[in-house]
Design a protein around this motif. Structure first.
Motif, short mmCIF file in Angstrom:
data_model
loop_
_atom_site.label_atom_id
_atom_site.label_comp_id
_atom_site.label_asym_id
_atom_site.label_seq_id
_atom_site.Cartn_x
_atom_site.Cartn_y
_atom_site.Cartn_z
N VAL A 70 -14.84 8.69 -32.19
CA VAL A 70 -14.02 8.22 -33.30
C VAL A 70 -12.63 8.81 -33.12
CG1 VAL A 70 -13.71 8.23 -35.80
CG2 VAL A 70 -16.01 8.09 -34.84
N GLU A 71 -11.62 7.98 -33.20
CA GLU A 71 -10.23 8.45 -33.06
C GLU A 71 -9.84 9.22 -34.31
OE1 GLU A 71 -6.38 5.94 -33.11
OE2 GLU A 71 -7.07 5.93 -31.02
N THR A 72 -9.34 10.45 -34.13
CA THR A 72 -8.95 11.28 -35.27
C THR A 72 -7.43 11.43 -35.39
OG1 THR A 72 -9.13 13.28 -33.93
CG2 THR A 72 -11.08 12.62 -35.21
N PHE A 73 -6.72 11.12 -34.30
CA PHE A 73 -5.27 11.25 -34.33
C PHE A 73 -4.67 10.28 -33.33
CE2 PHE A 73 -1.36 13.05 -32.52
CZ PHE A 73 -0.60 13.16 -33.67
N ARG A 74 -3.55 9.66 -33.72
CA ARG A 74 -2.85 8.73 -32.83
C ARG A 74 -1.36 8.80 -33.12
NH1 ARG A 74 -1.00 3.43 -32.08
NH2 ARG A 74 -1.92 2.42 -30.25
N PHE A 75 -0.56 8.92 -32.06
CA PHE A 75 0.89 8.86 -32.20
C PHE A 75 1.46 8.08 -31.03
CE2 PHE A 75 5.20 10.29 -31.32
CZ PHE A 75 5.80 10.00 -32.53
N ASP A 76 2.25 7.09 -31.34
CA ASP A 76 2.93 6.25 -30.34
C ASP A 76 4.41 6.64 -30.36
OD1 ASP A 76 4.10 4.20 -28.84
OD2 ASP A 76 2.70 2.70 -29.60
N THR A 77 4.98 6.95 -29.20
CA THR A 77 6.39 7.37 -29.14
C THR A 77 7.32 6.27 -29.65
OG1 THR A 77 6.58 6.64 -26.84
CG2 THR A 77 6.02 8.96 -27.23
N ARG A 78 6.87 5.03 -29.63
CA ARG A 78 7.71 3.93 -30.13
C ARG A 78 7.88 3.99 -31.65
NH1 ARG A 78 4.61 0.22 -25.94
NH2 ARG A 78 3.00 1.49 -26.85
N GLU A 79 7.09 4.81 -32.34
CA GLU A 79 7.29 5.00 -33.78
C GLU A 79 8.63 5.65 -34.05
OE1 GLU A 79 3.99 6.86 -35.86
OE2 GLU A 79 2.59 5.94 -34.46
N MET A 80 9.18 6.34 -33.05
CA MET A 80 10.51 6.94 -33.18
C MET A 80 11.57 6.07 -32.51
SD MET A 80 11.92 10.71 -32.14
CE MET A 80 12.52 10.51 -30.47
N THR A 81 11.31 5.60 -31.30
CA THR A 81 12.35 4.90 -30.55
C THR A 81 12.64 3.49 -31.07
OG1 THR A 81 10.73 4.20 -28.89
CG2 THR A 81 11.96 6.22 -28.43
N ASP A 82 11.64 2.78 -31.55
CA ASP A 82 11.87 1.41 -32.03
C ASP A 82 12.80 1.36 -33.25
OD1 ASP A 82 10.38 0.46 -29.95
OD2 ASP A 82 8.71 -0.27 -31.18
N PRO A 83 12.60 2.19 -34.28
CA PRO A 83 13.55 2.15 -35.41
C PRO A 83 14.97 2.51 -35.00
CG PRO A 83 11.55 3.28 -36.06
CD PRO A 83 11.46 3.07 -34.59
N LEU A 84 15.13 3.46 -34.08
CA LEU A 84 16.47 3.81 -33.59
C LEU A 84 17.10 2.59 -32.92
CD1 LEU A 84 15.74 7.31 -32.02
CD2 LEU A 84 16.90 6.87 -34.19
#
Length: 154
Positions: free
Chosen positions: A123-137
Motif C-alpha cells: 500500500v502506498e503511504t507517501f507520494r511526491f511528484d517534483t512536477r507539483e512544484m515545477t508545473d505551477p512555476l
C-alpha cells in the motif's frame, strides 16, 4: 539547433497573443503561489544564490531537497531558471547526491499490510511528484507572457 537546444534546456514559450506583464506583476504572481496547501515556498534569493527568486521544497521523509533558482530578465520578458536536487536517503553524508537540470521524478514509500482477503499486499503511504512544484512555476511564468528559459548556470 534552436529547437533542439530549447528542448534540452527545458525552455518554453508563452502562447502567441499573450502580452507580457511587467516584472513587478510576475514577481507578485510567483509569490502568490505560496500557501499552506503547497509543498514548496517561493522566496527572495540570497546573494550567494545568484538569482532573484528561489522556489524551494524540502521532503525530509525521503531525504530530498528541490530548489529552482530564477533570474528575471525584464528587457527580454524572460525568466531564466536552474533546477537543482539534493538526495540523501541515508544518514551518511558521503552518499548524498546532487543533480541539476530538469529531471522530473516521483518519490514513493510503501508498506506491506494484510488485505481483507488475508493476502499480503503493498500500500502506498507517501507520494511526491517534483512536477507539483515545477508545473505551477512554469504555468505562472507562461501565463504572464514571459519565456521560461532553462540554463546550466545562472
Amino acid at each position: 539547433m534552436g529547437r533542439l537546444w530549447d528542448r534540452l534546456t527545458g525552455t518554453t514559450y508563452p502562447d502567441s497573443g499573450v502580452s507580457p506583464l511587467p516584472s513587478t506583476e510576475i514577481r507578485a504572481a510567483l509569490f502568490a503561489l505560496n500557501g499552506p496547501d503547497v509543498p514548496y515556498r517561493v522566496r527572495n534569493a540570497l546573494p550567494a544564490e545568484k538569482a532573484d527568486l528561489v522556489a524551494e521544497c524540502r521532503i525530509p521523509r525521503v531525504g530530498v531537497t528541490l530548489k529552482t533558482r530564477m533570474r528575471l530578465i525584464p528587457e527580454k520578458h524572460e525568466v531564466r531558471f536552474l533546477d537543482e536536487r539534493w538526495e540523501n536517503r541515508s544518514s551518511d553524508q558521503a552518499n548524498a547526491q546532487y543533480g541539476r537540470g530538469h529531471a522530473p521524478a516521483v518519490f514513493r514509500q510503501w508498506k506491506t499490510e494484510q488485505g481483507p482477503d488475508g493476502r499480503r499486499r503493498k500500500v502506498e503511504t507517501f507520494r511526491f511528484d517534483t512536477r507539483e512544484m515545477t508545473d505551477p512555476l512554469r504555468n505562472t511564468v507562461l501565463g504572464a507572457g514571459w519565456t521560461l528559459r532553462g540554463v546550466f548556470k545562472l
